[in-house]
Design an enzyme around this catalytic site. Sequence first.
Site, PDB file in Angstrom:
ATOM      1  N   GLY A 173     -28.105  39.084  28.011  1.00  0.00           N
ATOM      2  CA  GLY A 173     -28.061  38.981  29.466  1.00  0.00           C
ATOM      3  C   GLY A 173     -29.414  39.077  30.130  1.00  0.00           C
ATOM      4  O   GLY A 173     -29.492  39.255  31.357  1.00  0.00           O
ATOM      5  N   CYS A 182     -37.470  29.848  14.148  1.00  0.00           N
ATOM      6  CA  CYS A 182     -38.407  29.459  13.102  1.00  0.00           C
ATOM      7  C   CYS A 182     -39.773  30.048  13.375  1.00  0.00           C
ATOM      8  O   CYS A 182     -40.022  30.646  14.423  1.00  0.00           O
ATOM      9  CB  CYS A 182     -38.526  27.926  13.042  1.00  0.00           C
ATOM     10  SG  CYS A 182     -36.943  27.090  12.795  1.00  0.00           S
ATOM     11  N   ARG A 200     -38.046  28.148   8.348  1.00  0.00           N
ATOM     12  CA  ARG A 200     -36.828  27.807   9.091  1.00  0.00           C
ATOM     13  C   ARG A 200     -35.723  28.836   8.935  1.00  0.00           C
ATOM     14  O   ARG A 200     -35.420  29.282   7.826  1.00  0.00           O
ATOM     15  CB  ARG A 200     -36.301  26.446   8.632  1.00  0.00           C
ATOM     16  CG  ARG A 200     -35.110  25.944   9.455  1.00  0.00           C
ATOM     17  CD  ARG A 200     -34.537  24.667   8.882  1.00  0.00           C
ATOM     18  NE  ARG A 200     -33.473  24.130   9.744  1.00  0.00           N
ATOM     19  CZ  ARG A 200     -32.518  23.319   9.334  1.00  0.00           C
ATOM     20  NH1 ARG A 200     -32.490  22.917   8.077  1.00  0.00           N
ATOM     21  NH2 ARG A 200     -31.593  22.888  10.168  1.00  0.00           N
ATOM     22  N   GLU A 219     -34.330  25.932  20.210  1.00  0.00           N
ATOM     23  CA  GLU A 219     -33.087  25.184  20.298  1.00  0.00           C
ATOM     24  C   GLU A 219     -33.122  24.324  21.552  1.00  0.00           C
ATOM     25  O   GLU A 219     -33.500  24.810  22.633  1.00  0.00           O
ATOM     26  CB  GLU A 219     -31.873  26.127  20.395  1.00  0.00           C
ATOM     27  CG  GLU A 219     -31.704  27.082  19.230  1.00  0.00           C
ATOM     28  CD  GLU A 219     -31.281  26.412  17.936  1.00  0.00           C
ATOM     29  OE1 GLU A 219     -30.874  25.225  17.996  1.00  0.00           O
ATOM     30  OE2 GLU A 219     -31.356  27.057  16.879  1.00  0.00           O
TER      31      GLU A 219
END
Length: 639
Positions: free
Chosen positions: A363, A2, A49, A76
């Site tokens: 990674g 976001c 968003r 998150e």
Amino acid sequence: MCGLAGIVLSHPGRPDEGTLLAMRDAQRHRGPDQAGVFVADGVGLGHRRLSIIDLAHGRQPMVDEAAGLALIYNGELYNFPSLKTELEALGVVFTSHSDTEVLLRAWQQWGEDCLSRLVGMFAFAVWDVRAQRIFMARDQIGIKPLHYGFTGAGDLVFASELKGVLAHPQVDRTLDPQALEDYLALGYVPDPKSIYRSVRKLPPGHWLSWRAGEAQPTVRQYWDVSFDRTSDETADGAIAKLRALLDDAVKSQMVSDVPLGAFLSGGVDSSAVVASMSRASAQPVRTCSIGFDHDGFDETVYARQVAQHLHTQHFERRVGSDDYALLDTLAAIHDEPFSDSSALPTYRVCELARTQVTVALSGDGGDENFAGYRRYRMHAWESSLRARLPLGLRKPLFGLLGKLYPKADWAPRPLRAKTTLQALARDDVEAYFHTVSTTSAAMRQRLYSTRFKQELKGYSALEVFRAHAEKAPTRHPLSLAQYLDMKTWLPGDILTKVDRASMAHSLEVRVPLLDHRLVDWASTLPPALKLKGGTGKYILKKALEADLPHDVLYRTKMGFSVPLAAWLRGPLAQRVREALLGGAVARSGYFEPSVLEQLLREHASGRADHSATLWKLLMLDAFLRHTQQGISDKAKVDA
């Protein structure tokens, strides 16, 4: 992912909603799915968003009028299910399945202490209506960005990206000469500076609090990597623990309500993540890789080998070695000078990934955690030599030898001893700074104009490393180098590059190897388990031997880069010449014209490789042109 934007007034009233919307929508690429705004006495919050979890709910700003709280959040929380369970046990009732509501309730329950419970990547702001106070925080590692500053009227403004802050017309755009020195040394502007004097970056693992009437915001660190060497982990024990931590981090980051995949370069780190994803998934993992039409810079054969070995659904694209057409695009998405040339393939792999998925795991972080960079091996070796002689003897002896030894860019690597001799004349911190500085202090002093030197007032980018080293929890040479990278290179370059490139395509990128619990555990490992017998990432490679082919794990590291030297002698030669001798760089007054011309001449002839410095100057020219165009366009609108 976001985009955040906010205004906190220094006086009674309501912020101008049009300005707030301009700040929010300057970051539309970060959140094309939904947009929201909250305006009240003293504050305005804006949010864009990109829907990933609980697509139907989780709209922001999330406001609880009864609690007197309003939240905007980018990121998150991977442990939000366990946090939700803990909060429900305390009597909290939830109305959605989103991690946004979990964060709001965690703040409501524990205040700033909630930060010690969060596992994820995040930047968020909470407005407390009753206290009339804003609180902002950034994740432990610095995966997600947060910029802030003050207007001429004393109002606090903040946004995910610089372009969001700069959309406010009262934010001063005067360049910071110290930030420019940092950029010329390192190729990026390290936290907490931005290229502008009036705008700062909230450092990783820090929170900020401010209310009207306070002269300065309160900024505090809530987390730091420990490098606590009390661990006596054996190799077998470390392998088992590493696999468990990696699998836990990867599994938690595979939670998504939209298509998910991974970047796969064919290197150890991305292969480790994809191997773990394959163990956790009943379906083939979708993987993406980018190759070049230049053999010395193309790793797709290794990516293909790993994809076949792990039975992934693999997508691949090759780009031309003339992909430098992205130069102006990169200047626009970064908002400040940024010269990591791997930003070009990173942009392209994000572009490719977005055609297949909305979330991709990468990674990034393996080299910093497990000592994978070649420079770590060199630094450890040089440090062992420095330890045998006192500085009072080393400095004059090797300083003289380093000065006299020719700079032989054209020679085989074993004959390029000038850098090593210079490093032996320094202490560990200055030596490591010298190693990562792609434009030396001597070259910068030659380049800078008299006026610019006066503006710097003796400042050197070395001070950035000195400041971090003073606070470092370790003095072991290898661990100190890793710590310095985690404070500078990792958030300032690697994570910035990935965030801007992915967000430009509305793609969320997650980094399991930078789960802060894994990072902290890895820091406690004995250095010999990371760098052993000249092999970097020793323990990570041993942990992956059951999953990946030997020649993938133990091949020579190539890196994710582009053929800069050849570009700047060939198709970019005229462009860089125009930029340095007649473009925005030439007009800036920061540099000596005769030195710029000399660099161009020496590089073109092949007598020296100035590609790193020339690329920095070319990207600085693109930034200056982009900035000047933005100011010009604004002036036209205002007129």
